[in-house]
Design an enzyme around this catalytic site. Structure first.
Site, PDB file in Angstrom:
ATOM      1  N   MET A 113     -11.778   5.279  -0.913  1.00  9.95           N
ATOM      2  CA  MET A 113     -12.415   5.576   0.368  1.00  9.95           C
ATOM      3  C   MET A 113     -13.016   6.966   0.237  1.00  9.95           C
ATOM      4  O   MET A 113     -12.546   7.934   0.835  1.00  9.95           O
ATOM      5  CB  MET A 113     -11.383   5.487   1.496  1.00  9.95           C
ATOM      6  CG  MET A 113     -10.993   4.045   1.807  1.00  9.95           C
ATOM      7  SD  MET A 113      -9.428   3.914   2.685  1.00  9.95           S
ATOM      8  CE  MET A 113      -8.322   4.025   1.290  1.00  9.95           C
ATOM      9  N   SER A 164       0.842  -1.194   0.000  1.00 13.13           N
ATOM     10  CA  SER A 164       0.000   0.000   0.000  1.00 13.13           C
ATOM     11  C   SER A 164       0.875   1.241   0.000  1.00 13.13           C
ATOM     12  O   SER A 164       1.632   1.499   0.926  1.00 13.13           O
ATOM     13  CB  SER A 164      -0.920  -0.008   1.220  1.00 13.13           C
ATOM     14  OG  SER A 164      -1.424   1.291   1.410  1.00 13.13           O
ATOM     15  N   MET A 170      -8.423   8.859  -0.637  1.00  8.72           N
ATOM     16  CA  MET A 170      -9.251   9.353   0.481  1.00  8.72           C
ATOM     17  C   MET A 170      -9.691  10.780   0.215  1.00  8.72           C
ATOM     18  O   MET A 170      -8.928  11.575  -0.325  1.00  8.72           O
ATOM     19  CB  MET A 170      -8.436   9.303   1.776  1.00  8.72           C
ATOM     20  CG  MET A 170      -7.855   7.935   2.074  1.00  8.72           C
ATOM     21  SD  MET A 170      -7.028   7.924   3.677  1.00  8.72           S
ATOM     22  CE  MET A 170      -6.344   6.255   3.656  1.00  8.72           C
ATOM     23  N   ASP A 204      -7.055  -5.639   4.430  1.00  7.75           N
ATOM     24  CA  ASP A 204      -6.321  -4.377   4.372  1.00  7.75           C
ATOM     25  C   ASP A 204      -6.314  -3.704   5.738  1.00  7.75           C
ATOM     26  O   ASP A 204      -7.363  -3.394   6.285  1.00  7.75           O
ATOM     27  CB  ASP A 204      -7.022  -3.489   3.330  1.00  7.75           C
ATOM     28  CG  ASP A 204      -6.306  -2.174   3.086  1.00  7.75           C
ATOM     29  OD1 ASP A 204      -5.130  -2.030   3.483  1.00  7.75           O
ATOM     30  OD2 ASP A 204      -6.931  -1.289   2.469  1.00  7.75           O
ATOM     31  N   HIS A 209      -8.134   1.709  -4.239  1.00 11.63           N
ATOM     32  CA  HIS A 209      -9.089   1.566  -3.134  1.00 11.63           C
ATOM     33  C   HIS A 209      -9.725   2.929  -2.855  1.00 11.63           C
ATOM     34  O   HIS A 209      -9.079   3.812  -2.294  1.00 11.63           O
ATOM     35  CB  HIS A 209      -8.304   1.036  -1.911  1.00 11.63           C
ATOM     36  CG  HIS A 209      -9.116   0.866  -0.681  1.00 11.63           C
ATOM     37  ND1 HIS A 209      -8.545   0.655   0.569  1.00 11.63           N
ATOM     38  CD2 HIS A 209     -10.454   0.858  -0.469  1.00 11.63           C
ATOM     39  CE1 HIS A 209      -9.494   0.532   1.474  1.00 11.63           C
ATOM     40  NE2 HIS A 209     -10.663   0.658   0.876  1.00 11.63           N
ATOM     41  N   HIS A 253      -1.279  -1.332  -4.270  1.00 11.99           N
ATOM     42  CA  HIS A 253      -2.503  -0.858  -3.626  1.00 11.99           C
ATOM     43  C   HIS A 253      -2.424   0.668  -3.452  1.00 11.99           C
ATOM     44  O   HIS A 253      -1.485   1.177  -2.847  1.00 11.99           O
ATOM     45  CB  HIS A 253      -2.641  -1.560  -2.272  1.00 11.99           C
ATOM     46  CG  HIS A 253      -3.912  -1.296  -1.553  1.00 11.99           C
ATOM     47  ND1 HIS A 253      -5.052  -2.034  -1.760  1.00 11.99           N
ATOM     48  CD2 HIS A 253      -4.243  -0.357  -0.630  1.00 11.99           C
ATOM     49  CE1 HIS A 253      -6.025  -1.577  -0.978  1.00 11.99           C
ATOM     50  NE2 HIS A 253      -5.553  -0.546  -0.285  1.00 11.99           N
ATOM     51  N   ASP A 292      -4.377   4.008  -2.072  1.00 14.56           N
ATOM     52  CA  ASP A 292      -5.455   4.452  -1.185  1.00 14.56           C
ATOM     53  C   ASP A 292      -5.906   5.861  -1.526  1.00 14.56           C
ATOM     54  O   ASP A 292      -5.147   6.813  -1.383  1.00 14.56           O
ATOM     55  CB  ASP A 292      -4.972   4.403   0.267  1.00 14.56           C
ATOM     56  CG  ASP A 292      -4.839   2.977   0.753  1.00 14.56           C
ATOM     57  OD1 ASP A 292      -5.818   2.222   0.610  1.00 14.56           O
ATOM     58  OD2 ASP A 292      -3.762   2.606   1.253  1.00 14.56           O
TER      59      ASP A 292
END
Ligand code: DX5
Ligand code: ZN
Length: 213
Positions: A68, A8, A37, A172, A66, A33, A35
């Site tokens: 979020m 990540s 946000m 995760d 991913h 990965h 992230d």
């Protein structure tokens, strides 16, 4: 099932992403990965589609994005066109109809589609959508930050899910050589890990230790 390790990027040094990505690529990562946000769904802001597009240029690793973020349907096209290979949205942010529409769109573009659930969200919430996704991402920390402790309370959820779902189950948050073992034993086969891999001097060894869990 083949175990896949997904470093990540959240724990990488953002001042030299290119170099950081190449380090984990050479060290044997299966996926990268990423992230995303938005400061609404989670109390942190990270990476947008412009950065994903730049990352796409410097690596052959599959980009596992991913999301979020709230209203992911409004950003799906941009992340898809930036070069994502896999996109995950959170079940807490979409209705079943929206999820279906996102899945249809991504599949048409050849992008794998996943759904994620927070530690506090019961498995029952995703049962109705298991047939609409390619993979599931189980959060083992409350999303927002790297370096948190693995919540062992999610292990029964992984186990129950494995009995119902034959595709990839990713975990995760708080993954290290020890918690990876617990997650795999419960039925997970994809391990996203940030701080454990990026803080390790020997990344080959860190990835191997997770893979051999
Ligand atoms: C948490 C992110 C995770 C995080 C994992 O909100 O979704 O991917 O980067 O970091 P570690 O492995 O440090 O818990
Ligand atoms: Zn993540």
């Amino acid at each position: 099932m083949k175990i896949k390790v997904a470093p990540s990027l959240l724990s990488a040094d953002f001042s030299c992403l290119d170099r950081e990505i190449k380090k984990v690529e050479r060290a044997g990562a299966d996926l990268l990965h990423i992230d995303v946000m938005d400061g609404h769904f989670v109390p942190n802001i990270t990476i947008g589609p412009a950065v994903v597009k730049c990352i796409r240029k410097v690596t052959k690793l599959a980009l596992d994005v991913h999301l979020m973020i709230e209203n992911p349907q409004e950003y799906i096209d941009r992340f898809a066109d930036a070069g994502s290979d896999m996109i995950t949205v959170h079940i807490e942010t979409v209705s079943k109809n929206t999820l279906r529409a996102i899945g249809r769109k991504l599949r048409a573009k050849g992008i794998k589609f996943g759904v994620s659930l927070n530690p506090g969200t019961p498995l029952a919430k995703i049962k109705p959508v298991l047939g609409l996704v390619d993979f599931i991402l189980i959060m083992s920390v409350n999303p927002g930050f790297g370096g948190q402790e693995f919540i062992a309370g999610v292990l029964p959820k992984i186990k129950q899910l494995r009995a119902l779902f034959k595709g990839d189950i990713a975990v995760d948050g708080g993954i290290n050589d020890k918690t990876a073992k617990l997650a795999v034993r419960a039925g997970a086969n994809v391990l996203a890990a940030g701080s454990y891999i990026f803080s390790a001097k020997d990344k080959v060894r860190a990835i191997e230790r997770i893979r051999n869990a």
